[in-house]
Design a protein around this motif. Structure first.
Motif, PDB file in Angstrom:
ATOM      1  N   GLY A  36       0.338   1.043 -27.047  1.00 18.12           N
ATOM      2  CA  GLY A  36       1.092  -0.088 -27.310  1.00 18.12           C
ATOM      3  C   GLY A  36       2.682   0.361 -27.298  1.00 18.12           C
ATOM      4  N   GLY A  37       2.773   1.982 -27.005  1.00 11.51           N
ATOM      5  CA  GLY A  37       4.229   2.365 -26.925  1.00 11.51           C
ATOM      6  C   GLY A  37       4.684   2.752 -25.719  1.00 11.51           C
ATOM      7  N   VAL A  38       5.892   3.033 -25.275  1.00 12.64           N
ATOM      8  CA  VAL A  38       6.270   3.563 -23.911  1.00 12.64           C
ATOM      9  C   VAL A  38       6.793   4.938 -23.918  1.00 12.64           C
ATOM     10  N   ALA A  39       6.419   5.579 -23.064  1.00 15.33           N
ATOM     11  CA  ALA A  39       6.882   7.044 -23.068  1.00 15.33           C
ATOM     12  C   ALA A  39       7.305   7.579 -21.609  1.00 15.33           C
ATOM     13  N   ARG A  40       8.227   8.410 -21.335  1.00 17.58           N
ATOM     14  CA  ARG A  40       8.587   8.816 -19.958  1.00 17.58           C
ATOM     15  C   ARG A  40       7.344   9.565 -19.397  1.00 17.58           C
ATOM     16  N   ARG A  41       7.506   9.471 -18.101  1.00 15.42           N
ATOM     17  CA  ARG A  41       6.090  10.066 -17.309  1.00 15.42           C
ATOM     18  C   ARG A  41       6.837  10.987 -16.043  1.00 15.42           C
ATOM     19  N   ARG A  42       6.292  12.016 -15.929  1.00  8.10           N
ATOM     20  CA  ARG A  42       6.711  12.930 -14.786  1.00  8.10           C
ATOM     21  C   ARG A  42       5.984  12.602 -13.573  1.00  8.10           C
ATOM     22  N   VAL A  43       6.686  12.231 -12.327  1.00  9.54           N
ATOM     23  CA  VAL A  43       6.178  11.749 -11.330  1.00  9.54           C
ATOM     24  C   VAL A  43       6.278  12.615 -10.176  1.00  9.54           C
ATOM     25  N   PRO A  44       5.086  13.095  -9.563  1.00  9.43           N
ATOM     26  CA  PRO A  44       5.230  13.859  -8.129  1.00  9.43           C
ATOM     27  C   PRO A  44       6.032  13.225  -7.038  1.00  9.43           C
ATOM     28  N   GLU A  45       6.848  13.807  -6.420  1.00  9.18           N
ATOM     29  CA  GLU A  45       7.759  13.178  -5.380  1.00  9.18           C
ATOM     30  C   GLU A  45       6.702  12.670  -4.361  1.00  9.18           C
ATOM     31  N   SER A  46       5.552  13.093  -4.244  1.00 14.99           N
ATOM     32  CA  SER A  46       4.601  12.635  -3.018  1.00 14.99           C
ATOM     33  C   SER A  46       4.242  11.401  -3.572  1.00 14.99           C
ATOM     34  N   GLU A  47       4.260  10.895  -4.780  1.00 14.52           N
ATOM     35  CA  GLU A  47       4.123   9.446  -5.217  1.00 14.52           C
ATOM     36  C   GLU A  47       4.950   8.553  -5.117  1.00 14.52           C
ATOM     37  N   LEU A  48       6.285   9.019  -4.526  1.00 14.66           N
ATOM     38  CA  LEU A  48       7.370   8.123  -4.357  1.00 14.66           C
ATOM     39  C   LEU A  48       7.489   7.903  -2.744  1.00 14.66           C
ATOM     40  N   VAL A  49       6.375   8.363  -2.095  1.00 10.26           N
ATOM     41  CA  VAL A  49       6.114   8.002  -0.746  1.00 10.26           C
ATOM     42  C   VAL A  49       5.581   6.594  -0.361  1.00 10.26           C
ATOM     43  N   TYR A  50       6.396   5.800   0.267  1.00  8.97           N
ATOM     44  CA  TYR A  50       5.754   4.439   0.470  1.00  8.97           C
ATOM     45  C   TYR A  50       5.553   4.401   1.913  1.00  8.97           C
ATOM     46  N   PRO A  51       4.917   2.985   2.521  1.00 10.56           N
ATOM     47  CA  PRO A  51       4.362   2.930   4.065  1.00 10.56           C
ATOM     48  C   PRO A  51       5.817   2.551   4.714  1.00 10.56           C
ATOM     49  N   ASP A  52       6.730   2.004   4.054  1.00  9.75           N
ATOM     50  CA  ASP A  52       8.008   1.129   4.747  1.00  9.75           C
ATOM     51  C   ASP A  52       8.988   2.630   4.938  1.00  9.75           C
ATOM     52  N   SER A  53       9.367   2.883   6.059  1.00 11.00           N
ATOM     53  CA  SER A  53      10.502   4.165   6.195  1.00 11.00           C
ATOM     54  C   SER A  53      11.911   3.571   5.372  1.00 11.00           C
ATOM     55  N   GLU A  54      12.119   2.463   5.515  1.00  8.66           N
ATOM     56  CA  GLU A  54      13.286   1.852   4.900  1.00  8.66           C
ATOM     57  C   GLU A  54      13.387   2.043   3.367  1.00  8.66           C
ATOM     58  N   GLU A  55      12.293   1.492   2.732  1.00  8.26           N
ATOM     59  CA  GLU A  55      12.021   1.820   1.492  1.00  8.26           C
ATOM     60  C   GLU A  55      12.118   3.547   1.007  1.00  8.26           C
ATOM     61  N   ASN A  56      11.489   4.368   2.037  1.00 11.71           N
ATOM     62  CA  ASN A  56      11.619   5.666   1.680  1.00 11.71           C
ATOM     63  C   ASN A  56      13.009   6.309   1.723  1.00 11.71           C
ATOM     64  N   LYS A  57      13.725   5.834   2.732  1.00 11.43           N
ATOM     65  CA  LYS A  57      15.191   6.094   2.573  1.00 11.43           C
ATOM     66  C   LYS A  57      15.983   5.698   1.213  1.00 11.43           C
TER      67      LYS A  57
END
Length: 375
Positions: A80-101
């Motif tokens: 029920g609470g919210v905490a910060r999360r460490r995100v690998p940079e590979s998880e921030l890669v998307y199918p759309d190249s413009e979104e990645n920029k």
């Protein structure tokens, strides 16, 4: 971060008063910032608003959507609470190249503003919020979390599943029908597709494998039905050859009903079933078949009222049947085969003649023997 904000306020005083030599960081400035939490959340809002001013109305909105997507990946909901999360940079890669920029620009800008922190452990670069205050106290992020609560819960399950699958440690979601339906909807969304590259591949492959499994199950089901229909058609033809006309008709009609329920098999079996049906429909003369005798029958007689049938049997009995084929009574009393039976006009009495040289008179409603005639 907060010390930096306090220092910015100090330098502002120096610019306003060039003669000032004051080097104190003041509690009043700290309170105006709202403390650590206030300083962080205020700057987060400024950075979000600045995206429109920096990139223009249309592009800025796209950058704001990207920032929202990035920040939502950096929270986890636990108990029920919210905490910060460490995100690998590979998880921030998307199918759309413009979104990645946009992801790279937004991430770098938030790191520069000290709202996010980049690091690297065991060779995997990551990014995470600078402080729990940012994810717990920023009202805009709290609003996003509330709006996307269901998707966040789904994302928390999907991300590790996709990561495991990508390294060969986990399977696809071919049985998660409800989740797949929601994820397909997200994939097709033009403004709320939050799936990254790896998750998109995972969902696409899950959908493909599920369709393959459904096709295989359908093929096996069709083969089973095809076998049943073919067997019924063959049975119908065989029973016609043995003069079991009603049996042939039942088998042919049953094959036709099954084929109607499986129209996809019409091309393969339609001709065979049609031929079997034509043969039995046009060749069958029977209307009913009364079965149950184990020995030959010498005579059959309808009652005048049309309700019953009497048979004279080699096994020394007389049987009375309903016209629907139900055996109503078996009359026993003769000591040799019964050769003939006859009803009286009102159907109440039945006479029988036997090789035991007697004629017997029976009451039909209860099967009672009324009299034996000898001579």
């Amino acid at each position: 971060f907060t010390l930096s904000e306090l220092y910015i306020k100090l330098t502002k005083r120096w610019r306003e008063d060039p003669n000032s030599s004051d080097r104190a960081l003041r509690i009043k400035d700290y309170e105006e910032l709202g403390g650590v939490a206030g300083a962080l959340t205020r700057r987060a809002t400024e950075e979000y608003d600045n995206l429109v001013r920096e990139f223009g109305e249309t592009s800025g909105k796209a950058y704001q959507t990207t920032m929202r997507r990035v920040m939502l990946r950096m929270v986890t909901i636990e108990g029920g609470g919210v905490a910060r999360r460490r995100v690998p940079e590979s998880e921030l890669v998307y199918p759309d190249s413009e979104e990645n920029k946009r992801v790279v620009q937004v991430s770098d800008q938030l790191v520069k503003a000290r709202l996010l922190v980049k690091g690297q452990e065991t060779g995997e670069p990551y990014v995470e919020p600078a402080h729990d205050f940012l994810v717990r106290g920023w009202d805009k992020l709290q609003g996003w979390i509330k709006q996307e609560q269901e998707d966040l819960a789904l994302q928390q399950r999907l991300t590790p599943a996709a990561n495991d699958w990508s390294i060969g440690k986990g399977g696809l979601w071919t049985r998660e029908v409800e989740r797949l339906a929601r994820l397909e909807k997200a994939l097709e969304s033009s403004d709320n597709n939050w799936l990254n590259q790896r998750e998109t591949e995972f969902v696409t492959e899950s959908k493909k494998q599920r369709l393959d499994e459904l096709k295989e199950a359908e093929r096996q089901r069709d083969e089973a039905i095809q076998g049943q229909i073919g067997a019924l058609s063959s049975l119908s033809e065989a029973r016609m050859l043995t003069n079991d006309q009603l049996g042939a008709l039942f088998a042919g009609v049953k094959a036709g009903v099954q084929l109607k329920q499986a129209p996809q098999l019409t091309e393969k079996l339609g001709v065979q079933v049609e031929q079997a049906l034509q043969q039995v429909v046009y060749g069958t003369q029977e209307k009913n078949r009364l079965e149950g005798n184990t020995d030959p029958i010498y005579d059959v007689c309808f009652s005048p009222d049309g309700k019953t049938i009497a048979t004279a049997n080699w096994d020394k009995t007389i049987k009375i049947w309903g016209i629907d084929g139900t055996l109503l009574k078996t009359l026993e009393g003769h000591t040799d085969q019964v050769n003939t039976v006859a009803y009286c006009r009102n159907s109440n009495l039945l006479a029988s003649g036997s090789s035991d040289k007697t004629v017997k008179l029976w009451r039909t409603h209860d099967g009672a023997l009324i009299k034996s005639f000898q001579g």
